[in-house]
Write a protein that holds these residues in place. Structure first.
Motif, PDB file in Angstrom:
ATOM      1  N   GLY A  92      -6.632  -2.416  13.283  1.00 34.49           N
ATOM      2  CA  GLY A  92      -5.375  -2.805  12.657  1.00 34.49           C
ATOM      3  C   GLY A  92      -5.456  -4.170  12.010  1.00 34.49           C
ATOM      4  N   VAL A  93      -6.127  -5.122  12.654  1.00 32.58           N
ATOM      5  CA  VAL A  93      -6.283  -6.460  12.086  1.00 32.58           C
ATOM      6  C   VAL A  93      -7.128  -6.404  10.817  1.00 32.58           C
ATOM      7  CG1 VAL A  93      -7.255  -8.754  12.471  1.00 32.58           C
ATOM      8  CG2 VAL A  93      -5.968  -7.635  14.288  1.00 32.58           C
ATOM      9  N   GLY A  94      -8.194  -5.603  10.850  1.00 32.36           N
ATOM     10  CA  GLY A  94      -9.013  -5.446   9.648  1.00 32.36           C
ATOM     11  C   GLY A  94      -8.223  -4.859   8.497  1.00 32.36           C
ATOM     12  N   LEU A  95      -7.368  -3.879   8.798  1.00 34.13           N
ATOM     13  CA  LEU A  95      -6.529  -3.279   7.756  1.00 34.13           C
ATOM     14  C   LEU A  95      -5.515  -4.291   7.229  1.00 34.13           C
ATOM     15  CD1 LEU A  95      -5.831  -0.762   6.145  1.00 34.13           C
ATOM     16  CD2 LEU A  95      -4.364  -0.023   8.044  1.00 34.13           C
TER      17      LEU A  95
ATOM     18  N   VAL B 189       6.130  -6.220   5.107  1.00 29.27           N
ATOM     19  CA  VAL B 189       5.833  -4.816   4.816  1.00 29.27           C
ATOM     20  C   VAL B 189       4.405  -4.450   5.210  1.00 29.27           C
ATOM     21  CG1 VAL B 189       5.680  -3.080   2.987  1.00 29.27           C
ATOM     22  CG2 VAL B 189       7.567  -4.719   2.998  1.00 29.27           C
ATOM     23  N   THR B 190       3.454  -5.358   5.020  1.00 26.29           N
ATOM     24  CA  THR B 190       2.075  -5.069   5.403  1.00 26.29           C
ATOM     25  C   THR B 190       1.979  -4.778   6.899  1.00 26.29           C
ATOM     26  OG1 THR B 190       1.154  -6.424   3.634  1.00 26.29           O
ATOM     27  CG2 THR B 190      -0.261  -5.991   5.513  1.00 26.29           C
ATOM     28  N   CYS B 191       2.626  -5.600   7.700  1.00 26.71           N
ATOM     29  CA  CYS B 191       2.626  -5.394   9.149  1.00 26.71           C
ATOM     30  C   CYS B 191       3.286  -4.065   9.504  1.00 26.71           C
ATOM     31  CB  CYS B 191       3.329  -6.549   9.837  1.00 26.71           C
ATOM     32  SG  CYS B 191       3.349  -6.464  11.636  1.00 26.71           S
ATOM     33  N   LEU B 192       4.409  -3.749   8.875  1.00 24.68           N
ATOM     34  CA  LEU B 192       5.097  -2.495   9.145  1.00 24.68           C
ATOM     35  C   LEU B 192       4.229  -1.295   8.782  1.00 24.68           C
ATOM     36  CD1 LEU B 192       8.676  -3.364   7.839  1.00 24.68           C
ATOM     37  CD2 LEU B 192       7.953  -3.135  10.216  1.00 24.68           C
ATOM     38  N   LEU B 193       3.514  -1.393   7.674  1.00 27.75           N
ATOM     39  CA  LEU B 193       2.662  -0.290   7.244  1.00 27.75           C
ATOM     40  C   LEU B 193       1.529  -0.047   8.240  1.00 27.75           C
ATOM     41  CD1 LEU B 193       1.979   1.814   5.107  1.00 27.75           C
ATOM     42  CD2 LEU B 193       0.727   0.038   3.848  1.00 27.75           C
ATOM     43  N   VAL B 194       0.906  -1.124   8.711  1.00 27.31           N
ATOM     44  CA  VAL B 194      -0.177  -0.979   9.691  1.00 27.31           C
ATOM     45  C   VAL B 194       0.348  -0.388  10.992  1.00 27.31           C
ATOM     46  CG1 VAL B 194      -1.889  -2.226  11.066  1.00 27.31           C
ATOM     47  CG2 VAL B 194      -1.559  -2.807   8.662  1.00 27.31           C
ATOM     48  N   ILE B 195       1.509  -0.838  11.449  1.00 22.58           N
ATOM     49  CA  ILE B 195       2.102  -0.294  12.671  1.00 22.58           C
ATOM     50  C   ILE B 195       2.393   1.188  12.512  1.00 22.58           C
ATOM     51  CG2 ILE B 195       4.180  -0.343  14.096  1.00 22.58           C
ATOM     52  CD1 ILE B 195       4.194  -3.381  13.799  1.00 22.58           C
TER      53      ILE B 195
END
Length: 359
Positions: free
Chosen positions: A3-6, A337-343
């Motif tokens: 997830g961090v890499g993404l 939004v980036t964090c929400l997408l990864v989650i």
């Protein structure tokens, strides 16, 4: 770790920027404020054009306007007008220079343009006679996003290095030492720039007072004729600029189409009242987003939280609340939004793996 890499890939690519901008715009529509009336616009509007004549005006008009504002006791004058071409009669430039000198608190714009098509950029300053008498010069660079909307401003910019303050910052600093700590996102590459590149620094997002017309405005011809009471101008910041359609100075903001002089008024008001928003840099975005990825792990198994749907909903709400709280409480913008997408991707993978194990 995946997830961090993404997160790194998505932040660097900027693929979620349009959604983050839309979220910021939505919040900004409900985050307006009432100006303190410290900033007044003297508008080159249709009424003034009908009375004085077509634009650009003779330099003598600007000299008379500055003298009138000086007599009314204004706090300072920012002219969002280009005076870089010498007048046909050099005495007209001398007359404007004398009026600027008598006032002592006039700021004029500087900007970069290519003299020849495809040629190197050059800084365009007022003509020498006028430039020698101004209190300061300020850059009027406009920070347009990919969708051509203007959400922010650069407090510093210049050719080779960002040494020119913005027009609003130059006004604020009149009679004061330059501010040592400025808000805004710093450019890490400013020390390695080419002397031929226009460099920008201290990028801030604006908290617009509202749609066009939020600031007090007087027609330039009314100021010239003395029909505006002096009390309505005394100790006010005055910005002179075009508001009439067809003069090519209209910007698209999240609120509405807005004349450039009103955009400058928003920057000046926000700077004076401490309303400028600093976007988080890459490292701060990554660290906060990575920390937020642990939310599902922390919430999972708490009383009443057994279903993945409820867990996902709570996580999304907490991420959005964190972003809005930082924006409104600390004037920091964290694009969520980036964090929400990864989650969301992690939840989908989790559900797929769970079903596979069940089979």
């Amino acid at each position: 770790m995946a997830g961090v890499g993404l997160l790194v890939l998505l932040i660097v690519s900027g693929v979620t920027t349009p959604l983050d901008n839309a979220l910021y715009d939505l919040n900004a529509r409900f985050w307006g404020y009432t100006p303190d009336n410290n900033v007044v616009i003297v508008a080159i509007d249709p009424k003034s054009l009908d009375t004085i004549g077509r634009f650009p005006w003779p330099r003598t008009v600007y000299a008379q306007l500055i003298d009138r504002l000086t007599a009314d006791g204004v706090r300072g004058i920012g002219m969002d007008i280009t005076l870089s071409t010498p007048a046909n009669d050099p005495r007209d430039d001398q007359q404007v220079a004398a009026a600027i000198h008598r006032n002592g608190k006039v700021v004029l714009p500087v900007f970069a343009e290519a003299v020849n098509l495809g040629g190197p950029l050059q800084e365009t300053l007022p003509v020498t006679a006028i430039a020698q008498n101004v209190a300061a010069l300020g850059q009027v660079d406009v920070a347009k996003d990919a969708d051509e909307r203007v959400r922010g401003a650069y407090l510093k910019a210049g050719l080779g290095s960002p040494y020119w303050p913005s027009l609003a910052l130059a006004l604020i600093q009149l009679g004061k030492s330059p501010l040592s700590l400025l808000p805004g996102l710093r450019d890490p590459a400013i020390n390695d720039a080419s002397p031929y590149l226009w460099m920008r620094d201290n990028y801030v997002l604006l908290r617009y007072a509202g749609p066009v017309g939020a600031f007090g405005s007087f027609s330039a011809v009314d100021v010239l004729n003395g029909t505006i009471p002096a009390d309505m101008l005394r100790n006010h910041w005055v910005l002179i600029g075009a508001t009439a359609e067809g003069l090519g100075d209209i910007l698209q903001t999240p609120e509405s189409a807005m004349p450039g002089v009103e955009y400058q008024a928003n920057v000046l008001e926000s700077l004076e009242r401490g309303y400028l928003v600093t976007p988080m840099n890459f490292l701060a975005q990554l660290l906060l987003a990575a920390a937020m990825l642990t939310l599902p792990l922390l919430l999972y198994g708490l009383p009443g939280i057994r279903r993945s749907g409820l867990l996902l909903l709570l996580t999304v709400v907490l991420v959005l609340v964190t972003s809005i709280a930082l924006l409104r409480g600390a004037y920091l913008w964290w694009p969520p939004v980036t964090c929400l997408l990864v989650i969301l991707i992690e939840f989908l993978v989790w559900r797929l793996l769970t079903r596979k194990r069940q089979r």
